[in-house]
Design a protein around this motif. Structure first.
Motif, PDB file in Angstrom:
ATOM      1  N   MET A 188       0.818  -1.200   0.000  1.00  0.00           N
ATOM      2  CA  MET A 188       0.000   0.000   0.000  1.00  0.00           C
ATOM      3  C   MET A 188       0.863   1.265   0.000  1.00  0.00           C
ATOM      4  O   MET A 188       0.542   2.220  -0.688  1.00  0.00           O
ATOM      5  CB  MET A 188      -0.936  -0.045   1.220  1.00  0.00           C
ATOM      6  CG  MET A 188      -1.989   1.015   1.201  1.00  0.00           C
ATOM      7  SD  MET A 188      -3.115   0.711  -0.159  1.00  0.00           S
ATOM      8  CE  MET A 188      -4.316   1.931   0.155  1.00  0.00           C
ATOM      9  N   ASP A 189       1.958   1.258   0.807  1.00  0.00           N
ATOM     10  CA  ASP A 189       2.852   2.413   0.844  1.00  0.00           C
ATOM     11  C   ASP A 189       3.489   2.669  -0.513  1.00  0.00           C
ATOM     12  O   ASP A 189       3.697   3.822  -0.897  1.00  0.00           O
ATOM     13  CB  ASP A 189       3.953   2.220   1.892  1.00  0.00           C
ATOM     14  CG  ASP A 189       3.432   2.383   3.313  1.00  0.00           C
ATOM     15  OD1 ASP A 189       2.382   3.025   3.478  1.00  0.00           O
ATOM     16  OD2 ASP A 189       4.081   1.866   4.234  1.00  0.00           O
ATOM     17  N   ILE A 190       3.806   1.602  -1.227  1.00  0.00           N
ATOM     18  CA  ILE A 190       4.416   1.745  -2.551  1.00  0.00           C
ATOM     19  C   ILE A 190       3.437   2.411  -3.509  1.00  0.00           C
ATOM     20  O   ILE A 190       3.806   3.331  -4.243  1.00  0.00           O
ATOM     21  CB  ILE A 190       4.868   0.368  -3.104  1.00  0.00           C
ATOM     22  CG1 ILE A 190       6.005  -0.185  -2.234  1.00  0.00           C
ATOM     23  CG2 ILE A 190       5.303   0.476  -4.551  1.00  0.00           C
ATOM     24  CD1 ILE A 190       6.400  -1.595  -2.560  1.00  0.00           C
ATOM     25  N   VAL A 191       2.185   1.987  -3.472  1.00  0.00           N
ATOM     26  CA  VAL A 191       1.164   2.568  -4.341  1.00  0.00           C
ATOM     27  C   VAL A 191       0.979   4.053  -4.009  1.00  0.00           C
ATOM     28  O   VAL A 191       0.936   4.904  -4.894  1.00  0.00           O
ATOM     29  CB  VAL A 191      -0.180   1.803  -4.194  1.00  0.00           C
ATOM     30  CG1 VAL A 191      -1.300   2.518  -4.943  1.00  0.00           C
ATOM     31  CG2 VAL A 191      -0.031   0.381  -4.686  1.00  0.00           C
ATOM     32  N   SER A 192       0.922   4.360  -2.729  1.00  0.00           N
ATOM     33  CA  SER A 192       0.761   5.744  -2.282  1.00  0.00           C
ATOM     34  C   SER A 192       1.928   6.607  -2.750  1.00  0.00           C
ATOM     35  O   SER A 192       1.738   7.727  -3.223  1.00  0.00           O
ATOM     36  CB  SER A 192       0.638   5.784  -0.761  1.00  0.00           C
ATOM     37  OG  SER A 192       0.592   7.101  -0.309  1.00  0.00           O
ATOM     38  N   SER A 193       3.137   6.098  -2.612  1.00  0.00           N
ATOM     39  CA  SER A 193       4.325   6.825  -3.047  1.00  0.00           C
ATOM     40  C   SER A 193       4.314   7.048  -4.555  1.00  0.00           C
ATOM     41  O   SER A 193       4.672   8.130  -5.032  1.00  0.00           O
ATOM     42  CB  SER A 193       5.592   6.067  -2.657  1.00  0.00           C
ATOM     43  OG  SER A 193       5.727   6.025  -1.265  1.00  0.00           O
ATOM     44  N   LEU A 194       3.920   6.031  -5.311  1.00  0.00           N
ATOM     45  CA  LEU A 194       3.859   6.156  -6.766  1.00  0.00           C
ATOM     46  C   LEU A 194       2.816   7.177  -7.196  1.00  0.00           C
ATOM     47  O   LEU A 194       3.059   7.985  -8.098  1.00  0.00           O
ATOM     48  CB  LEU A 194       3.568   4.797  -7.418  1.00  0.00           C
ATOM     49  CG  LEU A 194       4.741   3.809  -7.436  1.00  0.00           C
ATOM     50  CD1 LEU A 194       4.286   2.454  -7.947  1.00  0.00           C
ATOM     51  CD2 LEU A 194       5.872   4.348  -8.284  1.00  0.00           C
ATOM     52  N   VAL A 195       1.665   7.164  -6.530  1.00  0.00           N
ATOM     53  CA  VAL A 195       0.617   8.140  -6.853  1.00  0.00           C
ATOM     54  C   VAL A 195       1.115   9.551  -6.546  1.00  0.00           C
ATOM     55  O   VAL A 195       0.958  10.471  -7.342  1.00  0.00           O
ATOM     56  CB  VAL A 195      -0.687   7.827  -6.074  1.00  0.00           C
ATOM     57  CG1 VAL A 195      -1.677   8.974  -6.187  1.00  0.00           C
ATOM     58  CG2 VAL A 195      -1.309   6.530  -6.585  1.00  0.00           C
ATOM     59  N   SER A 196       1.745   9.722  -5.389  1.00  0.00           N
ATOM     60  CA  SER A 196       2.273  11.037  -4.992  1.00  0.00           C
ATOM     61  C   SER A 196       3.319  11.520  -5.992  1.00  0.00           C
ATOM     62  O   SER A 196       3.306  12.684  -6.405  1.00  0.00           O
ATOM     63  CB  SER A 196       2.869  10.941  -3.589  1.00  0.00           C
ATOM     64  OG  SER A 196       3.453  12.154  -3.231  1.00  0.00           O
ATOM     65  N   LEU A 197       4.232  10.640  -6.375  1.00  0.00           N
ATOM     66  CA  LEU A 197       5.268  10.992  -7.339  1.00  0.00           C
ATOM     67  C   LEU A 197       4.651  11.351  -8.686  1.00  0.00           C
ATOM     68  O   LEU A 197       5.044  12.334  -9.317  1.00  0.00           O
ATOM     69  CB  LEU A 197       6.263   9.829  -7.494  1.00  0.00           C
ATOM     70  CG  LEU A 197       7.400  10.052  -8.482  1.00  0.00           C
ATOM     71  CD1 LEU A 197       8.290  11.199  -8.019  1.00  0.00           C
ATOM     72  CD2 LEU A 197       8.217   8.787  -8.652  1.00  0.00           C
ATOM     73  N   THR A 198       3.666  10.574  -9.117  1.00  0.00           N
ATOM     74  CA  THR A 198       3.004  10.828 -10.394  1.00  0.00           C
ATOM     75  C   THR A 198       2.300  12.181 -10.395  1.00  0.00           C
ATOM     76  O   THR A 198       2.440  12.965 -11.331  1.00  0.00           O
ATOM     77  CB  THR A 198       1.987   9.701 -10.708  1.00  0.00           C
ATOM     78  OG1 THR A 198       2.675   8.452 -10.701  1.00  0.00           O
ATOM     79  CG2 THR A 198       1.328   9.914 -12.056  1.00  0.00           C
ATOM     80  N   VAL A 199       1.581  12.475  -9.312  1.00  0.00           N
ATOM     81  CA  VAL A 199       0.884  13.756  -9.207  1.00  0.00           C
ATOM     82  C   VAL A 199       1.892  14.901  -9.223  1.00  0.00           C
ATOM     83  O   VAL A 199       1.704  15.911  -9.904  1.00  0.00           O
ATOM     84  CB  VAL A 199       0.003  13.802  -7.930  1.00  0.00           C
ATOM     85  CG1 VAL A 199      -0.495  15.212  -7.660  1.00  0.00           C
ATOM     86  CG2 VAL A 199      -1.159  12.827  -8.060  1.00  0.00           C
ATOM     87  N   THR A 200       2.980  14.743  -8.489  1.00  0.00           N
ATOM     88  CA  THR A 200       4.022  15.772  -8.443  1.00  0.00           C
ATOM     89  C   THR A 200       4.596  16.015  -9.827  1.00  0.00           C
ATOM     90  O   THR A 200       4.770  17.157 -10.256  1.00  0.00           O
ATOM     91  CB  THR A 200       5.140  15.364  -7.461  1.00  0.00           C
ATOM     92  OG1 THR A 200       4.573  15.193  -6.165  1.00  0.00           O
ATOM     93  CG2 THR A 200       6.234  16.409  -7.396  1.00  0.00           C
ATOM     94  N   LYS A 201       4.897  14.936 -10.547  1.00  0.00           N
ATOM     95  CA  LYS A 201       5.471  15.066 -11.896  1.00  0.00           C
ATOM     96  C   LYS A 201       4.480  15.719 -12.858  1.00  0.00           C
ATOM     97  O   LYS A 201       4.858  16.574 -13.656  1.00  0.00           O
ATOM     98  CB  LYS A 201       5.903  13.688 -12.441  1.00  0.00           C
ATOM     99  CG  LYS A 201       7.116  13.119 -11.738  1.00  0.00           C
ATOM    100  CD  LYS A 201       8.318  13.983 -11.972  1.00  0.00           C
ATOM    101  CE  LYS A 201       9.534  13.436 -11.263  1.00  0.00           C
ATOM    102  NZ  LYS A 201      10.663  14.341 -11.310  1.00  0.00           N
ATOM    103  N   VAL A 202       3.220  15.338 -12.765  1.00  0.00           N
ATOM    104  CA  VAL A 202       2.200  15.928 -13.636  1.00  0.00           C
ATOM    105  C   VAL A 202       2.108  17.437 -13.373  1.00  0.00           C
ATOM    106  O   VAL A 202       2.070  18.242 -14.298  1.00  0.00           O
ATOM    107  CB  VAL A 202       0.826  15.245 -13.430  1.00  0.00           C
ATOM    108  CG1 VAL A 202      -0.303  16.048 -14.078  1.00  0.00           C
ATOM    109  CG2 VAL A 202       0.849  13.828 -13.983  1.00  0.00           C
ATOM    110  N   LEU A 203       2.111  17.805 -12.089  1.00  0.00           N
ATOM    111  CA  LEU A 203       2.053  19.221 -11.737  1.00  0.00           C
ATOM    112  C   LEU A 203       3.297  19.966 -12.227  1.00  0.00           C
ATOM    113  O   LEU A 203       3.203  21.090 -12.724  1.00  0.00           O
ATOM    114  CB  LEU A 203       1.886  19.401 -10.229  1.00  0.00           C
ATOM    115  CG  LEU A 203       0.522  19.020  -9.663  1.00  0.00           C
ATOM    116  CD1 LEU A 203       0.555  19.059  -8.139  1.00  0.00           C
ATOM    117  CD2 LEU A 203      -0.572  19.906 -10.207  1.00  0.00           C
TER     118      LEU A 203
END
Length: 161
Positions: free
Chosen positions: A1-16
């Motif tokens: 779950m932590d890995i998924v959360s980290s990936l989502v956070s990283l993806t959102v950051t990169k998109v922004l």
């Protein structure tokens, strides 16, 4: 779950970042400078006024807003402090500037360059005092005077020290 959360956070950051909405590096850098400024403020807030039993913080001579930190290089910073004497003709403004210099030189754990000024319009001779408190030779000479050194020590030493 932590890995998924980290990936989502990283993806959102990169998109922004790519969309231009947020420059992540600037956000991190700004936060780091704000943390350094608070660290500096924590050092100076407890300096005692030369004439009164109060601290510079209690007298509003220094506030969190009077400290600015800029990055000069890797782990090297420019610290700019703009303090406000209690009255426009304060005869101890130079001594307060000296106390700020001494306390910060002794207490900051990181490499820094220090600039201390009287806030614009808060003292009748601010220009002259600014030159004096930012002159390393004058500061060193002042600290060689035993009477002046004793006063500075009383101001910068905390009651617990």
């Amino acid at each position: 779950m932590d890995i998924v959360s980290s990936l989502v956070s990283l993806t959102v950051t990169k998109v922004l970042q790519f969309s231009g909405l947020v420059d992540y590096r600037n956000v991190v850098k700004t936060k780091k400078m704000e943390e350094k400024a608070l660290e500096v403020y924590d050092v100076i807030r407890s300096i005692r006024d030369p004439e009164k039993p109060n601290t510079l913080e209690e007298l509003d001579v220094v506030t969190e807003k009077c400290v600015e930190v800029q990055e000069l290089g890797e782990d090297e910073y420019l610290i700019i402090i703009k303090f406000s004497p209690t009255v426009p003709h304060c005869s101890l403004a130079t001594l307060i500037g000296l106390c700020l210099q001494v306390k910060l030189q002794r207490c900051l754990p990181f490499k820094h360059k220090l600039e201390i000024y009287i806030s614009e319009g808060t003292h009748s001779t601010e220009e002259d005092i600014n030159k004096q408190i930012n002159d390393k030779e004058r500061v060193a000479a002042a600290m060689e005077n035993p009477n002046l050194r004793d006063i500075v020590e009383q101001c910068v030493t905390e009651p617990d020290d």
